[in-house]
Design a protein around this motif. Structure first.
Motif, PDB file in Angstrom:
ATOM      1  N   UNK A 175      78.497 -67.808 -44.697  1.00  0.00           N
ATOM      2  CA  UNK A 175      77.186 -68.145 -44.173  1.00  0.00           C
ATOM      3  C   UNK A 175      76.970 -69.394 -44.270  1.00  0.00           C
TER       4      UNK A 175
ATOM      5  N   UNK B 208      74.703 -62.189 -29.663  1.00  0.00           N
ATOM      6  CA  UNK B 208      75.414 -62.354 -31.069  1.00  0.00           C
ATOM      7  C   UNK B 208      75.216 -61.239 -32.143  1.00  0.00           C
ATOM      8  N   UNK B 209      76.183 -60.425 -32.470  1.00  0.00           N
ATOM      9  CA  UNK B 209      76.003 -59.650 -33.369  1.00  0.00           C
ATOM     10  C   UNK B 209      76.411 -60.308 -34.720  1.00  0.00           C
TER      11      UNK B 209
ATOM     12  N   UNK C  35      76.600 -60.717 -38.665  1.00  0.00           N
ATOM     13  CA  UNK C  35      77.028 -59.970 -39.957  1.00  0.00           C
ATOM     14  C   UNK C  35      76.592 -60.731 -41.177  1.00  0.00           C
TER      15      UNK C  35
ATOM     16  N   UNK D 147      73.826 -63.188 -43.518  1.00  0.00           N
ATOM     17  CA  UNK D 147      72.614 -63.048 -43.703  1.00  0.00           C
ATOM     18  C   UNK D 147      71.574 -64.228 -43.323  1.00  0.00           C
ATOM     19  N   UNK D 148      72.104 -64.991 -42.366  1.00  0.00           N
ATOM     20  CA  UNK D 148      71.694 -66.321 -42.171  1.00  0.00           C
ATOM     21  C   UNK D 148      70.814 -65.821 -40.982  1.00  0.00           C
ATOM     22  N   UNK D 149      69.343 -66.637 -40.703  1.00  0.00           N
ATOM     23  CA  UNK D 149      68.415 -66.476 -39.634  1.00  0.00           C
ATOM     24  C   UNK D 149      69.201 -67.518 -38.586  1.00  0.00           C
TER      25      UNK D 149
ATOM     26  N   UNK E  88      70.225 -61.939 -30.435  1.00  0.00           N
ATOM     27  CA  UNK E  88      70.952 -61.638 -31.827  1.00  0.00           C
ATOM     28  C   UNK E  88      70.391 -60.462 -32.325  1.00  0.00           C
ATOM     29  N   UNK E  89      71.426 -60.037 -32.867  1.00  0.00           N
ATOM     30  CA  UNK E  89      71.276 -58.634 -33.763  1.00  0.00           C
ATOM     31  C   UNK E  89      71.796 -58.641 -35.014  1.00  0.00           C
ATOM     32  N   UNK E  90      70.943 -58.766 -36.007  1.00  0.00           N
ATOM     33  CA  UNK E  90      71.699 -59.004 -37.556  1.00  0.00           C
ATOM     34  C   UNK E  90      71.780 -57.583 -38.051  1.00  0.00           C
ATOM     35  N   UNK E  91      73.265 -57.270 -38.455  1.00  0.00           N
ATOM     36  CA  UNK E  91      73.568 -56.182 -39.261  1.00  0.00           C
ATOM     37  C   UNK E  91      73.289 -56.391 -40.699  1.00  0.00           C
ATOM     38  N   UNK E  92      72.557 -55.652 -41.180  1.00  0.00           N
ATOM     39  CA  UNK E  92      72.039 -55.862 -42.591  1.00  0.00           C
ATOM     40  C   UNK E  92      72.466 -54.931 -43.550  1.00  0.00           C
TER      41      UNK E  92
ATOM     42  N   UNK F 282      72.623 -55.023 -46.967  1.00  0.00           N
ATOM     43  CA  UNK F 282      71.637 -55.098 -47.949  1.00  0.00           C
ATOM     44  C   UNK F 282      70.564 -54.068 -47.436  1.00  0.00           C
TER      45      UNK F 282
END
Lengths: 214, 214
Positions: free
Chosen positions: B157, B175-176, B178, B180-182, B191-195, B197
């Motif tokens: 991160x 951007x995919x 992975x 946890x940073x915004x 941007x797609x966050x893959x979360x 958690x």
DNA sequence: TAGATTGTTAATCGATTAACAATC
DNA sequence: TAGATTGTTAATCGATTAACAATC
């Protein structure tokens, strides 16, 4: 400390809880005793109204001009998710993805400790990232002996159902399923599919025809 | 072949498209020219009404007693997601998770090919899973030269924002993420966050207090 | 034909957004 | 006090569920 009221909380909100946990822990570590919904929202690029409502739903009472007490909210969310006490987990399938998860240090902050891993390939047995790896034939018995709550499934899809069966036989109460297979399990066993293709689909669509970022 | 009408399709539905694709491709490979909503729903443990509506929203017309033509629905979904033509992607961060994604063969069925990977650690440079790995300093220039559309971010991160900046400088349109940073990126970059958690939180909650499986 | 399945319209449900008074 | 922030109630929106006629 009050505790989150259960039935009222939808999955959407539950999925945001780890985000709050992350920001609040960090603020707490910086010595901030309180956090306003607006500040948390900014850190996560979320709507402030959503954050304020989520934090309120936590049962913790905020104070106007001050915000919510970080420690109490953290404790309430951890309690709600069961991330305050640590449970045992096993992982099956020590391939690339399985190894990645074995090496992920964050689980301890999320209430789980992987105590054993399993693989069909005897060459992979031994230790990976400090976790002992056994032949998959020993899964059920070991899981039962260690009173494991959670099974993490990262095997190839052909083996998914058979290994899931072994997890169930081992008394696991939940399966975190990284395969694309629809598992058949008894109703009391919870299964959560982690679907990377879904996330990629959302991003692909946005790449194609614009729309809001996220 | 008609094509999915855009504005009407929410993310929830988009996330189900890869599931349908998977089932329909498999049925098609077994020589079935048509699939009813009910059959697809059973294979995925979804509500038949949802499936029927989703398939209809595809623009393809189904026939009572027969179902939807598999080939046409597959083509419509692929077209909608842009998974019919292959785009180039780069990956940054060849750690455990990055290696796992590099070795994942499924991307080709999802419209992407990882053409290059990058890492700060020169020891990791060379080849992983058949993909060349370069020093991260070369990311922007290489991405631009190869006209890469997508960046996959699997770095620690602390490096996330800097590497994302390099991806943007390299002309990446999505951007995919992975980490946890915004990320802070220009508005035209998706941007797609893959979360992970988030998924674990949902499962944890169900383990604690029961509720419906999934 | 009879019956399964689609297409469509309406009802329900839950989540998000908005508005505003209460409060520190 | 003044103003930021919460708590709460109402309005909006979208997705799911239900119902049923149309159709092969």
């Amino acid at each position: 400390m009050s505790g989150v009221r259960k039935a009222e909380v939808g999955d959407k909100m539950v999925r945001r809880f780890p985000l709050y946990l992350r920001v609040l822990r960090e603020m707490s570590a910086r010595g901030l005793s309180h956090a306003s919904g607006a500040v948390v929202a900014r850190a996560l690029a979320l709507d402030p109204i959503v954050v304020r409502k989520d934090l309120a739903r936590t049962g913790v009472r905020g104070r106007p001009r001050v915000g919510f007490p970080t420690g109490e909210v953290i404790a309430a969310i951890e309690g709600f998710l069961g991330w305050n006490a640590c449970s045992e987990a096993v992982l099956a399938g020590v391939g690339r993805l399985g190894s990645a998860l074995l090496g992920y240090p964050g689980f301890s902050q999320q209430g789980f400790k992987i105590v054993a891993a399993f693989d069909v390939n005897p060459k992979r047995c031994g230790k990976v990232a400090g976790v002992p790896v056994y032949p998959v034939a020993q899964l059920a018995e070991t899981a039962r002996r260690l009173r494991v709550a959670l099974g993490i499934l990262t095997v190839p899809e052909e083996q998914a159902q058979a290994v899931a069966d072994a997890m169930v036989a081992g008394g696991v109460r939940g399966i975190w399923n990284f395969t694309p297979v629809q598992l058949a399990v008894p109703p009391e066993v919870r299964v959560k599919r982690e679907d990377l293709a879904a996330g990629l689909a959302v991003l692909s669509r946005r790449l194609r025809d614009g729309g809001a970022a996220s």
